[in-house]
Design an enzyme around this catalytic site. Structure first.
Site, PDB file in Angstrom:
ATOM      1  CB  SER A 108      -0.930  -0.082   1.085  1.00 19.23           C
ATOM      2  OG  SER A 108      -2.012   0.827   1.182  1.00 19.23           O
ATOM      3  CG  ASP A 158      -7.232  -1.775  -3.634  1.00 22.30           C
ATOM      4  OD1 ASP A 158      -7.964  -0.886  -2.911  1.00 22.30           O
ATOM      5  OD2 ASP A 158      -6.123  -2.113  -3.854  1.00 22.30           O
ATOM      6  CG  HIS A 189      -6.038  -1.680  -0.023  1.00 22.56           C
ATOM      7  ND1 HIS A 189      -5.750  -1.031  -1.002  1.00 22.56           N
ATOM      8  CD2 HIS A 189      -5.126  -1.159   0.999  1.00 22.56           C
ATOM      9  CE1 HIS A 189      -4.662  -0.402  -1.064  1.00 22.56           C
ATOM     10  NE2 HIS A 189      -4.163  -0.461   0.284  1.00 22.56           N
TER      11      HIS A 189
HETATM   12  C1  MLT Z   1      -1.368   5.798  -0.183  1.00 26.05           C
HETATM   13  O1  MLT Z   1      -1.703   6.721   0.543  1.00 26.05           O
HETATM   14  O2  MLT Z   1      -0.219   5.784  -0.328  1.00 26.05           O
HETATM   15  C2  MLT Z   1      -2.595   5.053  -0.718  1.00 26.05           C
HETATM   16  O3  MLT Z   1      -3.704   5.711  -0.594  1.00 26.05           O
HETATM   17  C3  MLT Z   1      -2.657   3.824  -0.143  1.00 26.05           C
HETATM   18  C4  MLT Z   1      -2.775   3.784   1.355  1.00 26.05           C
HETATM   19  O4  MLT Z   1      -1.813   4.066   2.194  1.00 26.05           O
HETATM   20  O5  MLT Z   1      -3.993   3.935   1.950  1.00 26.05           O
END
Ligand code: MLT
Length: 208
Positions: A108, A158, A189
């Site tokens: 992520s 996702d 996700h």
């Molecule tokens: C981010 O901010 O890098 C993406 O939205 C993924 C997350 O951290 O939720």
């Protein structure tokens, strides 16, 4: 253990036995203790290097600031990408890590900073597993990534990342010359166990 050269980021270093190193980059709200449990599932013998992101969003560590979900603060992203690249270079020296046997494992937000290191041409690692990654920014020019081997794990359902966005990142990396494998799961996700098993096999198949 903290040292002066690598003190810029709180981190954990765990010594392995096979000369491979996994650079573990956590997601929003994680820290340096978050992903080491995943390390042994991917490569039980590898060294683990796990830094904690330095920005905070409502108390949750991240690797760079965002303005909203999926909308990044590009100035901060640029600064944090450079800062992390410098810290990684110092850590490689400090812990005597071979960059040719260094794999970034990002989930992520951690996958997005790893993608930012790649598209800005600042990635010291030779392989990366990007779990739930999106385009960090559109680079004005593509770096030469012909020496990089990358696995992307993305979810068709996702809620945070449009499939077209993951696909766009894969296309950019491929255009830059990287050897890229994009694997889709019919999931959201969160990661599924069989994606981890698949990533372990991918990693083992390209190990020197
Ligand atoms: C981010 O901010 O890098 C993406 O939205 C993924 C997350 O951290 O939720």
């Amino acid at each position: 253990m903290m040292t002066t050269k690598t003190a810029g980021f709180a981190h954990r270093w765990m010594e392995g036995e096979n000369g491979h190193t996994l650079l573990l980059l956590h997601g929003t709200g994680g820290d340096e203790h978050d992903l080491p449990g995943l390390g042994p599932a991917l490569d039980p013998q590898a060294n683990l290097l796990s830094p904690r992101g330095k920005t905070l969003e409502n108390g949750m560590p991240r690797f760079f600031r965002r303005l909203a979900e999926g909308v990044f603060d590009l100035k901060d992203l640029e600064f944090r990408t450079q800062e992390l690249a410098e810290w990684i270079a110092a850590a490689l020296e400090e812990y005597e890590v071979d960059p040719a046997r260094l794999t970034a494992i990002g989930y992520s937000n951690g996958a997005n900073i790893a993608a930012s290191l790649l598209v800005s041409g600042k990635a010291a690692f030779s392989r990366a597993i990007l779990m739930r990654a999106m385009v960090p920014f559109e680079p004005p020019a593509l770096p030469d990534l012909r020496d990089k081997r990358i696995l992307m794990l993305s979810g068709t359902r996702d809620p945070i990342i449009e499939p077209a966005n993951s696909q766009r990142l894969a296309d950019l990396l491929q255009q830059a010359g990287a050897q890229i494998t994009l694997r889709w799961s019919e999931t959201g996700h969160g990661l599924e166990q069989r994606e981890i098993s698949g990533a372990r096999d991918w990693l083992a198949s390209g190990s020197k």
